[in-house]
Design an enzyme around this catalytic site. Structure first.
Site, short mmCIF file in Angstrom:
data_model
loop_
_atom_site.label_atom_id
_atom_site.label_comp_id
_atom_site.label_asym_id
_atom_site.label_seq_id
_atom_site.Cartn_x
_atom_site.Cartn_y
_atom_site.Cartn_z
N HIS A 9 -7.72 3.37 20.03
CA HIS A 9 -6.46 3.09 21.10
C HIS A 9 -7.36 1.98 22.05
O HIS A 9 -6.77 1.29 22.29
CB HIS A 9 -5.51 3.30 20.95
N PRO A 34 -4.64 -5.02 1.40
CA PRO A 34 -3.57 -6.69 2.63
C PRO A 34 -4.81 -6.90 3.43
O PRO A 34 -4.85 -7.84 4.48
CB PRO A 34 -2.74 -5.67 3.14
N ASP A 36 2.78 -11.60 8.07
CA ASP A 36 1.63 -11.69 7.38
C ASP A 36 0.47 -12.34 8.77
O ASP A 36 0.78 -13.39 8.98
CB ASP A 36 1.50 -12.63 6.60
N GLY A 37 -0.26 -12.04 9.06
CA GLY A 37 -1.04 -11.98 10.29
C GLY A 37 -2.10 -13.36 10.59
O GLY A 37 -1.76 -14.25 10.94
N ASP A 52 -6.80 -5.12 14.72
CA ASP A 52 -6.30 -3.63 14.92
C ASP A 52 -5.91 -3.72 13.00
O ASP A 52 -4.26 -2.91 13.29
CB ASP A 52 -5.18 -3.51 15.52
N SER A 53 -6.97 -3.31 12.13
CA SER A 53 -6.66 -4.25 11.02
C SER A 53 -7.11 -2.50 10.55
O SER A 53 -7.67 -1.76 11.01
CB SER A 53 -7.62 -4.93 10.26
N THR A 54 -6.34 -2.21 8.88
CA THR A 54 -7.06 -1.44 7.69
C THR A 54 -8.85 -2.21 7.42
O THR A 54 -9.28 -2.77 7.94
CB THR A 54 -6.47 -1.63 6.82
N ASP A 55 -9.14 -1.41 6.66
CA ASP A 55 -10.35 -1.66 5.76
C ASP A 55 -10.54 -3.15 5.19
O ASP A 55 -9.37 -3.61 4.69
CB ASP A 55 -11.19 -0.71 5.39
N GLN A 98 0.94 -1.54 0.29
CA GLN A 98 0.29 0.04 0.29
C GLN A 98 1.06 1.14 0.45
O GLN A 98 2.75 1.34 0.80
CB GLN A 98 -1.14 0.41 1.21
#
Lengths: 292, 292
Positions: free
Chosen positions: B69, B170, B144-145, B163-166, B38
């Site tokens: 957070h 990725p 990679d989670g 705690d991810s992005t949308d 990204q």
């Protein structure tokens, strides 16, 4: 394939110096007139349906107005032991009145809106908001709310709702101490004022100023801020100020069972008895702002 | 009079097809690199301080990151009877880890971030977020989670935070059932997963999909959405999904006195024991979405 006209890429933007919210809409405004007080417009947005704006500030939009109108109305109604007479200052779109008329026990509603074009625009283009503006219990006055309250009798109302625009332009006088003194006088014993009180994340000095002004008039222990999620207002975090004349507390004796039944019977969108309680729980940064 | 350079009128905009949030910033990005995954950037905004973005989506900003957070971390920690081992997937900015290390009882923290540039950008430009990334209790893995969880031992963690992005780019794999099955396996008995779960006002199908996926894996009665005000995320109304392995309930036995003391001792910005309870109270339209 013919592109439909609503594919035009046209956006309404509300901004201050540092932050802006933009909503794509379907083209020309449905309504656009300049009143003596402000520019009144209605746009048809994709995300939130039809939207009323005054001088470029979003007032309400069909798909997210429920949170605001339910929270400004049902919280004081269920906190009050026996509300009969309600005064609304501002709120010419009709959303607040639509919520009040859901309460059969309320016998008399007075709405004082300064700008006839807000009422006209809403009647023409926001039928789901203006639906109660012809209700038999309602007296609709096009008048200056400050003057109206100054001339009203002592103790004339059980609940007064200040459903105003932001503290610029025609609404400035609705944010000063003299007006609140008059509101206090016009409230019956154990009466409640609720005022929209801006965002604690947007304009912090204004937010603090409002609460300090309310405390000076109603007393430090009689002012209780509460919060709701309102996506079309800046930052999405909006506050209301619950101000009690006398010792009415927003939670201690609120009519919780009635609120629970009402929220289901009326199939409300936002409010219920648990939201009533949780809205008064403030994040620590808001607590700290108010303590200062 | 010389105009200072920061008077340049430059805005960062995050938009989808119908709605956009714009923040004015001070000029060129402080950081701008394309990773394998990204585009990672940091802007210095006027309203919210320095802000991390990935592929044009706001991840966090200095002045409003506390709500996110604190709420992703302290809610499960105080709901769990005795948490010792915490896994964070994503969260390379460090904000979540900074909150976890406030808890002395937590002995071991593992952070798995897929993108080294998120960590690099935060270490360089977001010191208040990345401050705990060198903490002795922390194992920081660039990995990679999904793979990490698939290879982790059964019951290895008491709390897992997603705690991810949308759910685009990725992070897509962090929103599907196979990943949640692995998370469930890797949780200890009475373990808790909390995942950021998007906005109930923004992309409603995605919001519903996430909760249905969680329920399929954890069981219908073990998934509890909760809410927080986050102005820099679309609509300002953000949700988290609390998923219990076993019968841990977010409220029934939460360590309320400890939460109250902790929020004061740590001088938190958002969370306290009352916010813990009220965050799980959902407006009626959200209740209805989840019931369907």
């Amino acid at each position: 394939l013919v592109e439909p006209t609503y594919s035009r890429n046209i956006w309404f933007t509300e901004r201050n110096e540092y932050i802006a919210l933009s909503l794509r809409h379907k083209g020309d405004p449905l309504y656009k007139k300049q009143s003596k007080f402000q520019k009144v417009e209605i746009y048809d947005t994709y995300q939130f349906g039809r939207m009323l704006t005054c001088d470029g500030a979003i007032m309400c939009a069909e798909k997210d107005e429920h949170a605001y109108h339910e929270m400004i109305c049902h919280v004081p109604v269920f906190a009050h032991a026996n509300p009969k007479r309600v005064l609304v200052i501002g709120g010419g779109d009709g959303g607040t009145v639509r919520e009040i008329v859901r309460h059969e026990q309320i016998a008399q509603i007075t709405l004082v809106e300064i700008d006839p074009l807000v009422v006209e625009a809403s009647r023409k283009h926001l039928p789901t908001l203006s639906s109660a503006l012809d209700h038999p219990k309602l007296t609709l006055k096009i008048d200056d709310g400050i003057k109206y309250v100054a001339n009203a009798a002592d103790g004339a109302f059980d609940i007064i709702l200040i459903d105003s625009t932001d503290p610029v332009g025609p609404a400035v006088g609705l944010f000063n101490a003299e007006f609140y003194h008059q509101v206090h006088r016009v409230l019956a014993p154990n009466g409640i004022m609720v005022a929209q009180s801006e965002s604690p994340r947007f304009n912090i000095p204004v937010f603090k100023e409002i609460f300090n002004a309310h405390r000076k008039v109603f007393g430090s222990n009689n002012v209780y801020p509460y919060l709701a999620f309102i996506p079309t207002y800046p930052t999405g975090m909006w506050s209301f100020s619950f101000c009690a004349k006398g010792t009415t507390h927003p939670l201690n004796r609120f009519r919780e069972d009635a609120a629970a039944k009402f929220s289901i019977d009326q199939n409300l969108n936002y409010y219920n008895e648990q939201i009533h309680r949780s809205a008064f729980v403030l994040p620590r940064f808001v607590q700290k702002m108010i303590q200062e």
